[in-house]
Design an enzyme around this catalytic site. Structure first.
Site, short mmCIF file in Angstrom:
data_model
loop_
_atom_site.label_atom_id
_atom_site.label_comp_id
_atom_site.label_asym_id
_atom_site.label_seq_id
_atom_site.Cartn_x
_atom_site.Cartn_y
_atom_site.Cartn_z
N SER A 556 -24.10 45.38 27.47
CA SER A 556 -22.66 45.32 27.69
C SER A 556 -22.06 44.19 26.83
CB SER A 556 -22.36 45.12 29.18
OG SER A 556 -21.01 45.30 29.46
N ASP A 644 -21.88 56.59 30.83
CA ASP A 644 -21.24 55.28 30.92
C ASP A 644 -19.72 55.43 30.90
OD1 ASP A 644 -20.45 52.65 30.73
OD2 ASP A 644 -21.83 52.12 29.12
N HIS A 676 -23.71 52.80 32.84
CA HIS A 676 -23.55 51.55 32.10
C HIS A 676 -24.72 50.59 32.31
CE1 HIS A 676 -21.44 48.50 29.88
NE2 HIS A 676 -21.44 47.66 30.90
#
Length: 699
Positions: A556, A644, A676
């Site tokens: 991320s 995601d 995610h």
């Protein structure tokens, strides 16, 4: 060559199975029994463990008997050995009743959700919630989910998805509308949550009542009984004009509500704030809850509010900490334990990040710290406190999670901790905490004087005589942290001969609100420089690290920074592995479930009616790794989740194509059924294996 490769695969998988298969405690409960000469406490703990054979997580329970002194029940005489672990199958929620110790649980089996009540003689009652068709699926997530007993133990409270056949506010049933009409959800990790309702089941007659009176513009969750079970207190998240992603976001507009059984609803908190984690005192007089700002950083330092339910007066118990003093309380960042009150309703106990550590706090009118745990452990997390007996999860980078118990002491006294069960094993790693001060040219003029930290973990015995290769591990968020605790990825890398540097750059939690706010409008620069500064500091202070064999990994925002580093320092790093990274914030704008953060991170004020401007899009592009793609030389491994909703997998694909077109070494792994966090057991094992192979090949 093929035989060597197979041996390497076996070794890597073996190491991951060793470190990734260790159980982690996720919940605990304490019950008490008074005997003529003894006080007997039963401590129950639930553990989670990866099972690579099933490709899923197993849950099991374990029980200990703690015997306290008859004259001083706050003194533990002995802890009896635990019984065997018991596999917990398909349980979504569970709760013990406060008086008779009845166990309520919601279980899923064969596509049906069942509510079961167990007593000392076996199964007492079972309701098929799916067949009764009063509501949709029961919410079992940490954001909305709850299961609460009434004082009389005849009713249970929970939250579920609204039945599609129930009437809407305009009098029309949801199923009567066009099925093709888009139905909003709460984003990443909560995609099956849309319209929540509060449900009460009468255990005497089996009747389920969906409570009326919840304001139509809020979604209820985290509900609990109050006022002798005559009313319900819940958190309501405002979902108009549209829903934003809620998971990992403590900055969503919400309020605390009280709803009675006649449908009368009252708002108990401020209007334009974010609230969460309501916790009622044992005597029912006081409610505490977390409160924060709306929008801005999606995870920030929060205040702890105290509501006197008799007078209706609200006061601030703990305020936001802008800049903590050395060794002092650093603020509230994480969810409160479901049970956090002392028996006398005078003190609250919880754990919270403090710089690179996770430590305990007890609160009266001001915060103060409990006595430290043995130096053996780096961090601890309170799982529960009941009858003043605390159950804590402790770990270090070289010690997997274990459980300790101790009674909450009186003022000025120390806690006597007892281990319920020693760790299964410890690992021969060396770890140290680094404090890093940015040089003057990297200081933030608006938040001057901030420092940050990092944790260096390395094998104590080197696999070779040469210096140790270093993997720089960057957390996502960006407003989260790496505490000094067990991390199976770090442990696996160290076991395979890598040193690992986990960086808590400015903007990480545990360093105060100023640190968090300092990152706003400076992503892609301040955080990148901080990671690089931490790496240089580690290399300067530890001459066993090899400066010519460096790799960077992260997910991320950690993937965002990883790609920035190999682009901004192309001669420095030898390899990169990024999970669901943000690559181009401008193209992400219209696809992310947290569009507000895309503006806030750049320093723009967000509003729901925001329309993209050339200025905003240019700022987003300027701070994105994609603009440095032409300078990247290090081989890049990308791992993307097809589902995601937070960072579209097309972000990683954009970098993949940019590198591929330049004939640079790049590899992309696609996980179509993961989101995610890439949290599936088989996905995590696959990502670890491929990351290590990538490091071995290129570092």
């Amino acid at each position: 060559m093929e035989a060597d490769t197979q041996m390497d695969l076996g070794q890597i998988n073996g190491v991951y199975g060793e470190v990734g298969g260790l159980p982690t405690p996720v919940a605990a409960h304490v019950s008490e029994e008074q005997l003529p000469e003894l006080r007997i406490y039963t401590v129950s703990a639930e553990w989670s463990q990866r099972d690579p054979v099933r490709g899923s997580r197993l849950h099991f329970s374990q029980q200990w008997t703690v015997i306290a002194d008859s004259n001083n029940h706050k003194s533990i005489k002995t802890v009896l050995p635990p019984g065997p672990c018991v596999h917990v199958c398909a349980e979504l929620l569970t709760a013990l009743s406060p008086i008779r110790g009845l166990r309520a649980l919601i279980r899923e089996t064969c596509g049906h959700q069942l509510l079961e009540i167990w007593d000392h003689y076996g199964l007492r009652k079972c309701l098929n919630l799916t067949a009764l068709d009063k509501h949709g699926r029961v919410y079992d997530d940490a954001q909305f989910g709850c299961l609460s007993w009434s004082d009389c133990e005849n009713r249970l409270l929970y939250v579920a998805e609204k039945n599609k056949f129930m009437e809407t506010n305009d009098g029309e049933s949801l199923c009567g509308k066009d099925r093709r009409v888009y139905c909003e959800d709460w984003g990443e990790g909560l995609s099956n949550k849309s319209v929540a309702v509060i449900c009460v089941v009468n255990l005497q007659n089996g009747h389920i009542n969906v409570l009326q009176g919840v304001p139509p513009d809020v979604s209820p969750g985290q509900a609990l009984w109050a006022c002798s079970s005559q009313s319900v207190i819940f958190v309501g998240w405002y979902h108009e004009p549209f829903r934003l992603g809620l998971k990992f976001c403590s900055n969503r507009r919400s309020a605390l509500f009280k709803l009675d059984m006649d449908g009368n609803c009252e708002c108990l908190s401020g209007d334009n704030v974010s609230v969460s984690c309501p916790r009622l005192s044992p005597d029912g007089s006081t409610l505490i809850y977390r409160q924060g700002r709306v929008f801005g950083p999606h995870s920030q330092c929060l205040s702890l509010q105290q509501l006197d339910l008799r007078s209706g007066k609200t006061s601030t118990l703990l305020d936001v900490v802008d800049r903590p003093q050395a060794g002092e309380f650093a603020g509230v960042y994480e969810a409160l334990p479901s049970s956090c009150w002392s028996e006398d309703s005078q003190r609250i106990v919880f754990s919270s990040p403090r710089r690179n550590w996770k430590r305990s706090s007890k609160v009266t009118s001001l915060s103060d710290s409990l006595s430290a745990l043995p130096r053996l452990y780096g961090s601890w997390k309170l799982l529960t406190i009941q009858n003043d007996l605390m159950v804590v999860c402790c770990s270090s980078p070289n010690i997997p999670p274990t459980l300790l118990v101790g009674f909450l002491p009186l003022a000025g006294e120390a806690v006597t901790w007892r281990t319920l069960q020693p760790p299964i094993r410890t690992f021969d790693f060396h770890w140290t905490v680094l404090d890093v001060t940015p040089p003057p040219e990297e200081d933030n003029t608006h938040y001057s004087g901030l420092d940050f930290g990092a944790i260096l973990v390395k094998p104590s015995r080197y696999l070779h005589e040469a210096k140790i290769p270093l993997v720089v591990y960057i957390h996502g968020g960006p407003h989260s942290q790496f505490p000094v605790e067990w991390n199976c990825t770090t442990a696996g890398l160290a076991k395979l001969g890598f040193a690992v540097l986990m960086v808590n750059y400015r903007g990480s939690t545990g360093f105060g609100q100023d640190s968090i706010l300092s990152l706003i409008s400076h992503i892609g620069s301040q955080d990148v420089k901080d990671v690089q500064r931490a790496v240089l500091t580690a290399l300067q202070t530890d001459n066993t690290l090899d400066p010519k064999r460096l790799a960077v990994i992260g997910g991320s925002h950690g993937g965002f920074l990883s790609c920035h580093l190999v682009g901004q320092y192309p001669e420095f790093y030898r390899a990169c592995a990024a999970r669901n990274p943000v690559i181009n914030a401008a193209t992400l704008l219209g696809t992310s479930d947290i569009v507000d953060w895309r503006y806030s991170s750049m320093g723009f004020q967000y509003s729901y009616d925001q329309i993209p401007t050339a200025e905003a899009l240019a700022a987003m592009l300027e701070k994105s790794p994609i603009i440095h793609a032409a300078q990247i030389k290090a081989p890049v491994l990308l791992m993307l989740g097809g589902r995601d909703k937070r960072v579209s997998p097309h972000q990683g694909l954009e970098l993949y194509k940019a590198l591929k077109s330049r004939a640079l070494p790049v590899r992309l792994l696609w996980f179509p059924d993961d989101g995610h966090s890439l949290s599936r057991v088989d996905t995590q094992a696959d990502c670890f294996l491929n990351t290590v192979l990538w490091m071995q090949q290129h570092v």
